[in-house]
Design an enzyme around this catalytic site. Sequence first.
Site, PDB file in Angstrom:
ATOM      1  N   SER A  39       0.816  -1.215   0.000  1.00 15.92           N
ATOM      2  CA  SER A  39       0.000   0.000   0.000  1.00 15.92           C
ATOM      3  C   SER A  39       0.848   1.262   0.000  1.00 15.92           C
ATOM      4  O   SER A  39       0.326   2.345   0.224  1.00 15.92           O
ATOM      5  CB  SER A  39      -0.935   0.004   1.208  1.00 15.92           C
ATOM      6  OG  SER A  39      -0.190   0.003   2.415  1.00 15.92           O
ATOM      7  N   LYS A  64      -6.124   3.231   8.891  1.00 10.77           N
ATOM      8  CA  LYS A  64      -5.232   4.229   8.301  1.00 10.77           C
ATOM      9  C   LYS A  64      -5.807   5.635   8.418  1.00 10.77           C
ATOM     10  O   LYS A  64      -5.095   6.596   8.762  1.00 10.77           O
ATOM     11  CB  LYS A  64      -4.977   3.874   6.834  1.00 10.77           C
ATOM     12  CG  LYS A  64      -4.151   2.602   6.648  1.00 10.77           C
ATOM     13  CD  LYS A  64      -4.008   2.255   5.182  1.00 10.77           C
ATOM     14  CE  LYS A  64      -3.165   0.982   4.998  1.00 10.77           C
ATOM     15  NZ  LYS A  64      -3.047   0.597   3.591  1.00 10.77           N
TER      16      LYS A  64
END
Length: 805
Positions: free
Chosen positions: A711, A754
């Site tokens: 990511s 996140k």
Amino acid sequence: MQLSDYSAFPAALPIIVEDDLFLYPFMISPLFLSDEENIAAANAALEHNSLVLVASAKPGEEGTRDFDSMYKAGVIGSIMRKVALPDGRVKVLFQGMTKGRISEELGVKPLRAMVEVLHTTRENENKIDAILSIMREKVRVLAGVSNYFPPDLLKTIEENSEVGRICDLISSSMRLKKEQAYKLFVEESLEARMLLLVDYLIEEIESSKLQREIKTKVHSRIEKVNKEYFLKEQLKQIQQELGTDSQREEEIEEYRKKLEAKKPFMSEDAVKEISKQVDKLARMHPDSADANMIQGYLDWVIDIPYESVAKERLDIAEVKRQLDIDHHSLTKPKERIEEYFAVKQLLEKRGIKDKSNKGAILCFAGPPGVGKTSLANSIAKALKRELVRIALGGLEDVNELRGHRRTYIGAMPGRIIQGLIEAKQMNPVVVLDEIDKVARSFRGDPTAVLLEVLDPEQNNKFRDYYLNFNIDLSKIVFVATANDVSSIPAPLRDRMEFIFLSSYTPQEKYEIAKKYLIPQELKKHGLKSIEVSIAKTALQMIIANYTRESGVRNLRRRLADIFRKAAKQLLLNPSQEKISITTKNISEYLEKRVFEIEATDKKSRIGQVNGLAWTSVGGDVLKIEAIRIQGKGAMQITGSLGEVMKESAKIALSVVKVLVDEKKILIPQDIIPQTTKEKEDNVLPEASEMYRRFDVHLHVPEGATPKDGPSAGITMATAIASILSDKKVRSDVAMTGELTLTGKVLPIGGLKEKLIAAFKAKITTALIPKKNYERDLEEIPDEVKEALEIIPVERIEEVLKRVLV
């Protein structure tokens, strides 16, 4: 002084209040006076050669000296003698003369009042004589069943002709309660007083008979027990002399009886195996090693609760209510649990037997401290079943679950069978804690056993090596917990229903602390809510600066630290009634701050990008740094990165090179170093020379911490583009997303954690893949969505356009 010395009543008399005794006119009694008011009243009576009224304090008012706390009637009498005692008290000898009643209050310290003589009226002499004979008869009966009346007192009651005096004698001997004694004392009608006293006598006779009956039964039982004990001991001695001992036969017979009682609920092979072992034990010598082993085996298998199954019907409303009581937030996990049990209830209600649903396992996955185990506790409460917790962390011996072969020393059943025995029912809720941390070693692979335990097709005939017969585990509700789902073997994952629990936001932590943690910890530390208070700003500071976690476990520990110090402070300073924890004094109770996520730099820099990462303990903001060094286009990667992130870095460099070649990233000509020939010819180098004549060094700080995951592609590409184009990266922007070689942004996982991390780091803008924006945005807490501008991106060009300044 005698009562006849006073020509008339009412008269002003000092008053002594007696806490313990209830006095009568015929008594000569010592009184021990310890308080100033009573001593002053006695002194006043002696100084003025006066009589005194002694009245009793009302129940519960002992020690109080005012007119409201005492009975208004008492005994008028004189103080015969007064002696001062070494401990400060005063002893007086009081002689009662007649009954008196307060008619007017005069003063306090000491208490003084106008007192009138309490007279008794006699209405019907014949009726009084009849009641007196009944009263004397009841006294004789009571004397026969109790020890209230000694012989000389009985003689006095029989021979005395003063009815009022007889009533007082009986009242004083019966140890009546103060209210009952006072009711008799103030009754002016002699006939009414006698009838009331007869009622009290009858009640006491019944009570004394009952007490005597109970004592008799207790004594007879004790005698019977003692007799049986002596007979058994004698029998034992006789058997030892004859060389026969029936104890072993009794034990074997007991095993047979228990087996017979549980036989209807057991499988045929279980009955066969246990019967075989009982017969073998009966043939063995009691001192042999095998006899002890078989006896231990029988003790285990007979304790398995074959016949015990929780009969409570599944109620989805009760499951929902219990989950809401025990947990704040966790909306999606709670909904998923409710749906799971709603299906089971509907199947049960309609009589549909779905074997695939029977005994299926839920697995709560998420960071530590977010409530995985407590959700299992709530499920057990809602289903009204026992809870069994099996910790699988570090388990590497397959026999711990499957059971040991009986040939080994110290063999015992596996943990699952032990859990059934502990729960005392065949269908408890079993929590398989930390299923992702099961280890594999030379002792076998415990996950292979878990495959059988959790498979609805197999667990109805689970064979424990120690038992050596099949046990039905299909009625058990299995619940597993895990931090990292990826470390669970794929076949085991296939048998689970995963429910993901993510990090809590600061506001959710605040609500959990306020509603659950603080009341629980106060109770655990013996404190009251009025004694210790934590200000809202202080609690928010604890959450922001003193904990580093996704859940609330460390928050609970910090609260416990505060309450321990508060408890000590309250004990050392008894005058301090309340402790208030504020932002000003919080450092006195907590030792050091642990910054969970540092706020981002306000200043934009070249080559420094905020990336969003997922970890097993929640989200984090990683600053990815890049610098350019004159070289030949090589790339250096540091920061303890895994293979996936190294590949992402290489892809990012290739994508940026293509964008430079396509002039989508503009390179300032003045920063490209010229060769000697180019300087002589006054020729400007091509833009592509920028990445050929510089080496790129990419670093992810905290090099000691291993990092990996798909990511960080767009973050690395942005850092490389920033140093090559000499443009700064906005410091208030964070991003996450994987990158393809064609520049497309791919979706990622862990979006909620996140974005919560970005929110805590005071990021204002977050760039996320468009697919995640369309698919996962509804899971993000509202307070995070309100604070963050979340922008979907599809290509790397969009990312660079928004962040390079």
